[in-house]
Design a protein around this motif. Structure first.
Motif, short mmCIF file in Angstrom:
data_model
loop_
_atom_site.label_atom_id
_atom_site.label_comp_id
_atom_site.label_asym_id
_atom_site.label_seq_id
_atom_site.Cartn_x
_atom_site.Cartn_y
_atom_site.Cartn_z
N VAL A 249 -1.12 16.10 14.35
CA VAL A 249 -0.56 16.55 13.08
C VAL A 249 0.67 15.67 12.86
CG1 VAL A 249 0.60 18.44 11.89
CG2 VAL A 249 -1.37 18.91 13.36
N THR A 250 0.76 15.06 11.68
CA THR A 250 1.86 14.14 11.39
C THR A 250 2.74 14.70 10.30
OG1 THR A 250 0.42 12.27 11.94
CG2 THR A 250 2.43 11.77 10.73
N THR A 251 4.04 14.55 10.49
CA THR A 251 5.02 14.94 9.49
C THR A 251 6.11 13.86 9.45
OG1 THR A 251 6.56 16.65 8.77
CG2 THR A 251 6.30 16.37 11.13
N ALA A 252 6.87 13.84 8.37
CA ALA A 252 7.89 12.81 8.22
C ALA A 252 9.30 13.31 8.55
CB ALA A 252 7.87 12.26 6.79
N SER A 253 9.46 14.62 8.77
CA SER A 253 10.82 15.12 9.01
C SER A 253 10.87 16.02 10.24
CB SER A 253 11.35 15.90 7.81
OG SER A 253 10.83 17.21 7.78
N GLY A 254 12.00 15.98 10.90
CA GLY A 254 12.22 16.84 12.07
C GLY A 254 12.20 18.31 11.69
N GLU A 255 12.76 18.63 10.53
CA GLU A 255 12.79 20.02 10.09
C GLU A 255 11.39 20.58 9.91
OE1 GLU A 255 16.66 18.09 8.95
OE2 GLU A 255 14.57 17.52 8.74
N GLU A 256 10.52 19.78 9.27
CA GLU A 256 9.14 20.23 9.07
C GLU A 256 8.41 20.36 10.41
OE1 GLU A 256 5.04 19.13 6.65
OE2 GLU A 256 6.83 17.92 6.29
N ALA A 257 8.64 19.42 11.30
CA ALA A 257 8.01 19.48 12.63
C ALA A 257 8.43 20.73 13.38
CB ALA A 257 8.38 18.23 13.43
N LEU A 258 9.70 21.08 13.31
CA LEU A 258 10.20 22.27 13.98
C LEU A 258 9.54 23.53 13.40
CD1 LEU A 258 12.14 23.31 16.13
CD2 LEU A 258 13.93 23.37 14.39
N THR A 259 9.40 23.58 12.09
CA THR A 259 8.73 24.71 11.44
C THR A 259 7.28 24.81 11.90
OG1 THR A 259 10.17 24.53 9.51
CG2 THR A 259 8.08 25.69 9.20
N LEU A 260 6.58 23.69 11.94
CA LEU A 260 5.19 23.68 12.40
C LEU A 260 5.09 24.17 13.85
CD1 LEU A 260 3.98 20.27 10.91
CD2 LEU A 260 3.18 22.54 10.24
#
Length: 128
Positions: A32-43
Motif C-alpha cells: 500500500v503506497t501513500t505520499a505522506s507520513g500522516e496518511e501512513a500513520l492513519t492507515l
C-alpha cells in the motif's frame, strides 16, 4: 495459498513509487503506497490491514518526516521492521533512526530493497 506480506510504502515522488512498487511486487510482496507520513500513520493505526513492514522516504510532504513516522509505528509495535530510503539524510540515521532498521541510500538497486525487507522480516520471525 498464503497471503503475501503487505508493505506500507511512504514515498512522495511518483517515479520512485513506481520503482518501489515494481521491486516489491517482483520480490513477492503486496503493498500500500501513500505520499505522506500522516496518511501512513492513519492507515497503520486503522488496523484494517496487518502491515508486515514500513518502507519510508525521510523527507516527505507535510509535517511528518520518515524518522517521525518510524518512531510512531515503533511505539505501537516495538519490533516493526523499518526500511528508510533517502538521498540526503543518511548521515542522520545514527541519531534519528530506530534500532534494528535499515537505511538505503538513493539511488539503490531494486533488489537491495527486497533484500533489506527480507532480512528484517526473517530476523523478526526467528525471535518468536
Amino acid at each position: 495459498m498464503p497471503e503475501l506480506p503487505v508493505i506500507l510504502v511512504v514515498e512522495d515522488e511518483e517515479p520512485l513509487q513506481d520503482i518501489v512498487h515494481d521491486a516489491l511486487k517482483d520480490g513477492g510482496f503486496d503493498l500500500v503506497t501513500t505520499a505522506s507520513g500522516e496518511e501512513a500513520l492513519t492507515l497503520f493505526k486503522s488496523g484494517v490491514v496487518k502491515y508486515a513492514a514500513l518502507v519510508t522516504d525521510i523527507n516527505l510532504a507535510g509535517g511528518m518526516t520518515g524518522w517521525d513516522l518510524a518512531r510512531e509505528l515503533r511505539e505501537a509495535d516495538s519490533s516493526f521492521p523499518i526500511v528508510y530510503m533517502t538521498g540526503a539524510a543518511g548521515d542522520q540515521w545514527a541519531a534519528q533512526g530506530v534500532p534494528n532498521s535499515i537505511l538505503l541510500q538513493k539511488p539503490f538497486a531494486p533488489a537491495q530493497l527486497v533484500t533489506a525487507i527480507s532480512q528484517l522480516l526473517n530476523a523478526g520471525s526467528s525471535s518468536i
